[in-house]
Scaffold this motif. Structure first.
Motif, short mmCIF file in Angstrom:
data_model
loop_
_atom_site.label_atom_id
_atom_site.label_comp_id
_atom_site.label_asym_id
_atom_site.label_seq_id
_atom_site.Cartn_x
_atom_site.Cartn_y
_atom_site.Cartn_z
N ILE A 87 0.85 -1.25 0.08
CA ILE A 87 -0.01 -0.01 0.04
C ILE A 87 0.88 1.42 0.08
O ILE A 87 1.91 1.30 0.78
N ASP A 88 0.53 2.21 -0.77
CA ASP A 88 1.02 3.51 -0.70
C ASP A 88 0.18 4.91 -0.31
O ASP A 88 1.08 5.62 0.47
N ALA A 89 -1.02 4.48 -0.14
CA ALA A 89 -1.91 5.61 0.48
C ALA A 89 -3.37 4.87 1.16
O ALA A 89 -3.74 4.09 0.47
N ILE A 90 -3.54 5.68 2.03
CA ILE A 90 -4.82 5.27 2.77
C ILE A 90 -5.89 6.15 2.49
O ILE A 90 -5.78 7.36 3.00
N VAL A 91 -7.16 5.92 1.99
CA VAL A 91 -7.94 6.76 1.66
C VAL A 91 -9.29 6.47 2.51
O VAL A 91 -9.73 5.22 2.56
N PHE A 92 -9.86 7.35 3.01
CA PHE A 92 -11.22 7.13 3.84
C PHE A 92 -12.10 8.45 3.65
O PHE A 92 -11.64 9.45 3.13
N TYR A 93 -13.21 8.17 4.10
CA TYR A 93 -14.28 9.36 3.77
C TYR A 93 -14.36 10.48 4.74
O TYR A 93 -14.21 11.47 4.14
N LYS A 94 -13.86 10.06 5.91
CA LYS A 94 -13.56 11.27 6.82
C LYS A 94 -12.72 10.74 7.87
O LYS A 94 -12.61 9.77 8.10
N ILE A 95 -11.83 11.80 8.56
CA ILE A 95 -10.77 11.61 9.43
C ILE A 95 -11.32 10.62 10.59
O ILE A 95 -10.61 9.90 11.21
N ASP A 96 -12.31 11.02 10.88
CA ASP A 96 -12.96 10.24 12.26
C ASP A 96 -13.42 8.71 11.82
O ASP A 96 -13.68 7.88 12.80
N ARG A 97 -13.38 8.42 10.65
CA ARG A 97 -13.59 7.02 10.36
C ARG A 97 -12.40 6.29 10.73
O ARG A 97 -12.37 4.87 10.69
N LEU A 98 -11.10 6.91 10.56
CA LEU A 98 -9.98 6.31 10.78
C LEU A 98 -9.59 5.92 12.44
O LEU A 98 -9.67 5.10 13.01
N THR A 99 -9.94 7.27 13.12
CA THR A 99 -9.67 7.47 14.64
C THR A 99 -10.54 8.68 14.97
O THR A 99 -10.25 9.61 14.42
N ARG A 100 -10.81 8.69 16.16
CA ARG A 100 -11.30 9.72 17.14
C ARG A 100 -10.42 10.23 18.15
O ARG A 100 -10.74 10.88 18.86
N SER A 101 -9.40 9.54 18.10
CA SER A 101 -8.47 9.93 19.46
C SER A 101 -7.10 10.59 18.92
O SER A 101 -6.38 9.82 18.07
N LEU A 102 -6.94 11.55 19.38
CA LEU A 102 -5.50 12.43 18.91
C LEU A 102 -4.13 11.57 19.38
O LEU A 102 -3.38 11.45 18.57
N ALA A 103 -4.20 11.06 20.45
CA ALA A 103 -3.14 10.30 20.68
C ALA A 103 -3.08 8.94 19.98
O ALA A 103 -1.92 8.83 19.40
N ASP A 104 -3.97 8.47 19.53
CA ASP A 104 -4.00 7.08 18.63
C ASP A 104 -3.36 7.61 17.07
O ASP A 104 -2.39 7.16 16.49
N PHE A 105 -3.93 9.10 16.85
CA PHE A 105 -3.65 9.33 15.49
C PHE A 105 -2.03 9.73 15.40
O PHE A 105 -1.42 9.38 14.46
N VAL A 106 -1.54 10.45 16.35
CA VAL A 106 -0.30 10.70 16.60
C VAL A 106 0.50 9.31 16.50
O VAL A 106 1.64 9.18 15.64
N ARG A 107 0.30 8.22 17.08
CA ARG A 107 0.94 6.90 16.98
C ARG A 107 0.65 6.45 15.43
O ARG A 107 1.69 5.87 15.23
N LEU A 108 -0.56 6.43 15.10
CA LEU A 108 -0.63 6.06 13.59
C LEU A 108 0.39 6.85 12.81
O LEU A 108 1.13 6.35 11.85
#
Length: 576
Positions: A87-108
Motif C-alpha cells: 500500500i502507498d496511500a490510505i483513503v477514507f471518507y472522513k478522518i473520524d472513520r480512521l480514529t477519533r483519538s488524537l493520541a492514537d492518530f499521533v501513533r498512527l
C-alpha cells in the motif's frame, strides 16, 4: 525535424480504502453505510487516476467498531499490508472513520511515516504528504476527539437519569432476573436460588462454606450469550459472586446510582427483613480494613525472589487472626505461571532481616570485608568497632519509621531463595552510615562518586514451621527421575486428541477443538506433541527431562519434525 518526447507516466500510487461504522445496525442490508463510504472513496481515487492512483481490490471494512480504539480486525489487516509494502496511500471518507483519538492518530502517523504512507480524506480535502496537510489533520483530529468526549458525557448523563428513574441499564441482568424489552422481569427458577442464598447465609460460619454447599448443589452464575455468540457466565459460584449478590440492593427493588439508591421499576425478589439480616451478618464477619502504612511493611518495594520477581505486600487469615505476607503472585491472572509461587510471612522475614542486620553490625570482620570492596585499607578494626557499635545501639532503639529509612538507605534488595535469605548492601551507603551514624541522609549527599559495590549477607533459612520459624514455602526444583504430572498429563491429552481427530475426520477442526475446550490453534499445537521423538516421550514419562521444561514451553515451542532438532530445542541434548 524534432520529435516531441512523450510525457513520463506518473508513478503508480496503490490506494487502500478504509471504511468504518460504529454500530452494527443496518449492516445486514444490501447497501449500507460501509458500501456508501467505499463508493465515494473509489470515485475520488478514480478522479486522480492521472496522478497514478489505483484502487486496490482488498476491502478493509470495520462494521460495529468504535473509533476510540485501534483494536479493529480490518485495521489490523490494513497495517499488516502496509508493513508488507502493498500500500502507498490510505483513503477514507472522513478522518473520524480512521480514529477519533488524537493520541492514537499521533501513533498512527509516527508508525506510517517510516513506510512513506499518505493519509487522504475525501470530504476534508487534505493530504499528509506536506506540512500544511499534517497541521490541518491535527486540528481535525482534535475536534473529532472533542466530539467523542462530548458524546461520552451525554451518554453518561442519560444513563444516570435512567437509573434515577428506576431503570436497569448496567448490562447483563443479575441472577434472578431476565431482561426483556429493556426491563427486568423475575425469573422464578433463579429467584428461588437467590432467596435460598439469602436465607441460608446465617446457617454457615463463612461464605466459603456456603460456596462449597452451592457448588455441590450445582448452583451456577447467570449465563448469557453475547452478540458474537460467546457464552459468558454459567460457572460455579465463587466467594466473590456470593458477596456481590448479598450486597446488591437490586434484589429489594432499588437501583444504585453512585452512593444513592433509587426505587426501581422492577419487582423485588427478597424481603427487606431478610436482606437487612444478611447485611448485619456481613458487617459482623467483615475484616477490618487496615490503613496503608509503608513503615508497617518494612521490606515493601525492597524484597524480591531469586527469579527476579518483586514480592507484593498482602494480608491473609480468617476472623480476628490476621497476618501479613510477601507474595510473588502476579496481579494479572492471564499471565502464565511458569515459575513457582513464593510466599513468605512478613513478620517473620522482617524479624530475621532485622536480627541479621544487627548481627552484621556486631561483626567487625564482616564489616571490614565490605569496606575493602571500596578500597578502604586505612580503616582500622578499632575504629570500625566503635562506629558499628554506635549504629547497632541506635538500631536497637529505633522506631519502625527509622528502620524503614535505614533499609531504603543501605539495601540494594533483599532476596528470598529456596533455602537462603540474602541481604545485599550498598557499600558506599554503609560507609556513609558508619561515618555519620545517621539513618536518613539527604539523597544529594548519598549520591557521591563512589564505586557501585555491593556486599552480600547470606542467611540459611530452610526451616520447618511457617507460624513459628522462618519458612520459605517454595516448590522445590524438579529433580531428574521425578515425573512432572502436568507434562505427563499434557502428553496423554495430546494422544487422546489425536485419536479423537482420527475417529472424526469428517468434522472441521474448530468443532473438534470445542470438545476439548480449546481454540483451533492450541488444539493443533496439542496434537503436534504426538510427533515428539519416542525417546523424548519416554523421558517425560520417566521424569528425565530438563528442569526448565514446562507445559507452556512444550506446547508453544515451534516444534520441528526432525527428532534431533527437537532434542536440541527442548534441551534434552544436555542430559547426555
Amino acid at each position: 525535424m524534432f520529435e516531441l518526447a512523450e510525457p513520463a507516466s506518473p508513478a503508480q500510487v496503490r490506494c487502500a480504502i478504509y471504511t468504518r461504522k460504529s454500530s452494527d445496525v443496518g449492516l445486514e442490508r444490501d447497501v449500507n453505510s460501509l458500501d456508501a463510504q467505499r463508493e465515494i472513496c473509489a470515485a475520488y481515487v478514480k478522479c486522480n487516476e492521472h496522478k497514478g492512483w489505483r484502487e486496490l481490490p482488498t476491502r478493509y471494512d470495520d462494521g460495529g467498531y468504535s473509533g476510540g480504539t485501534l483494536d479493529r480486525p480490518a485495521l489490523h489487516r490494513l497495517f499488516a499490508d502496509v508493513e508488507s509494502g502493498e500500500i502507498d496511500a490510505i483513503v477514507f471518507y472522513k478522518i473520524d472513520r480512521l480514529t477519533r483519538s488524537l493520541a492514537d492518530f499521533v501513533r498512527l502517523m509516527e508508525s506510517m511515516e517510516r513506510f512513506g504512507i499518505s493519509f487522504v480524506s475525501v470530504t476534508q480535502s487534505f493530504d499528509t504528504s506536506d506540512s500544511m496537510g499534517r497541521m490541518v489533520l491535527n486540528v481535525l483530529i482534535t475536534f473529532a476527539q472533542f466530539e467523542r468526549e462530548m458524546l461520552s458525557d451525554r451518554i453518561k448523563d442519560k444513563l444516570a437519569v435512567m437509573r434515577r428513574n428506576g431503570l436497569f441499564v448496567s448490562g447483563k441482568p443479575p441472577l434472578g432476573y431476565d431482561k426483556i424489552s429493556g426491563r427486568l422481569v423475575v425469573n422464578e427458577t433463579e429467584a428461588q436460588i437467590v432467596r435460598g442464598i439469602f436465607s441460608r447465609v446465617g446457617d454457615y460460619p463463612t461464605v466459603f462454606q456456603l460456596m462449597k454447599q452451592l457448588e455441590s448443589e450445582g448452583v451456577r452464575t447467570k449465563a448469557f450469550t453475547s452478540k458474537s455468540g460467546r457464552t459468558i457466565g454459567g460457572t460455579p459460584m465463587h466467594a466473590g459472586s456470593i458477596y456481590r449478590l448479598l450486597r446488591n440492593p437490586l434484589y429489594i427493588g432499588f437501583i444504585k446510582e453512585g452512593d444513592e439508591w433509587h426505587r426501581g421499576q422492577h419487582k423485588p425478589i427478597v424481603d427487606r427483613e431478610i436482606w437487612d439480616r444478611a447485611q448485619a451478618l456481613r458487617a459482623i464477619r467483615s475484616r477490618p480494613r487496615i490503613a496503608w502504612d509503608v513503615s508497617r511493611n518494612l521490606l515493601h518495594g525492597l524484597i524480591w525472589d531469586e527469579f527476579g520477581r518483586p514480592l507484593h505486600t498482602n494480608t491473609g487469615g480468617t476472623g480476628k487472626q490476621r497476618y501479613r505476607y510477601y507474595d510473588s503472585e502476579p496481579k494479572d491472572p492471564r499471565r502464565q505461571k511458569q515459575l513457582s509461587k513464593v510466599r513468605v510471612r512478613a513478620d517473620v522475614v522482617e524479624e530475621l532481616t532485622f536480627a541479621s542486620l544487627s548481627a552484621f553490625f556486631a561483626d567487625v570482620t564482616e564489616i571490614r570485608r565490605a569496606m575493602l570492596k571500596l578500597s578502604r585499607f586505612e580503616t582500622v578494626d578499632e575504629q570500625l568497632a566503635v562506629q558499628a557499635s554506635t549504629v547497632a545501639e541506635r538500631l536497637a532503639q529505633s522506631s519502625r519509621d527509622q528502620i524503614r529509612h535505614l533499609y531504603e538507605m543501605i539495601f540494594v534488595r533483599v532476596e528470598v531463595a529456596k533455602a537462603e535469605l540474602r541481604l545485599i548492601i550498598k557499600c558506599n551507603r554503609l560507609a556513609l552510615l558508619l561515618a555519620t551514624g545517621k539513618f536518613n541522609i539527604d539523597r544529594v549527599v548519598m549520591e557521591e562518586n563512589s564505586p557501585p559495590q555491593a556486599h552480600l549477607i547470606s542467611i540459611n533459612a530452610n526451616l520447618i514451621c511457617a507460624h513459628r520459624d522462618f519458612s520459605l514455602p517454595i516448590k522445590p526444583t524438579q529433580q531428574y527421575g521425578i515425573p512432572d504430572k502436568k507434562l505427563v498429563n499434557l502428553l496423554g491429552r495430546a494422544f487422546e486428541a489425536r485419536a479423537f481427530v482420527m475417529a472424526n475426520r469428517d468434522k472441521p477442526i474448530a468443532d473438534l477443538a470445542k470438545t476439548f475446550k480449546l481454540g483451533p490453534s492450541k488444539f493443533s499445537r496439542l496434537i503436534r506433541l504426538t510427533y515428539l521423538a519416542p525417546d523424548l516421550q519416554a523421558a517425560i514419562i520417566d521424569g528425565n527431562c530438563p528442569n526448565d521444561l514446562t507445559p507452556h514451553k512444550l506446547i508453544y515451542s515451534a516444534l520441528p519434525l526432525d527428532w534431533q532438532q527437537q532434542r536440541l530445542m527442548l534441551g534434552f541434548d544436555m542430559l547426555g
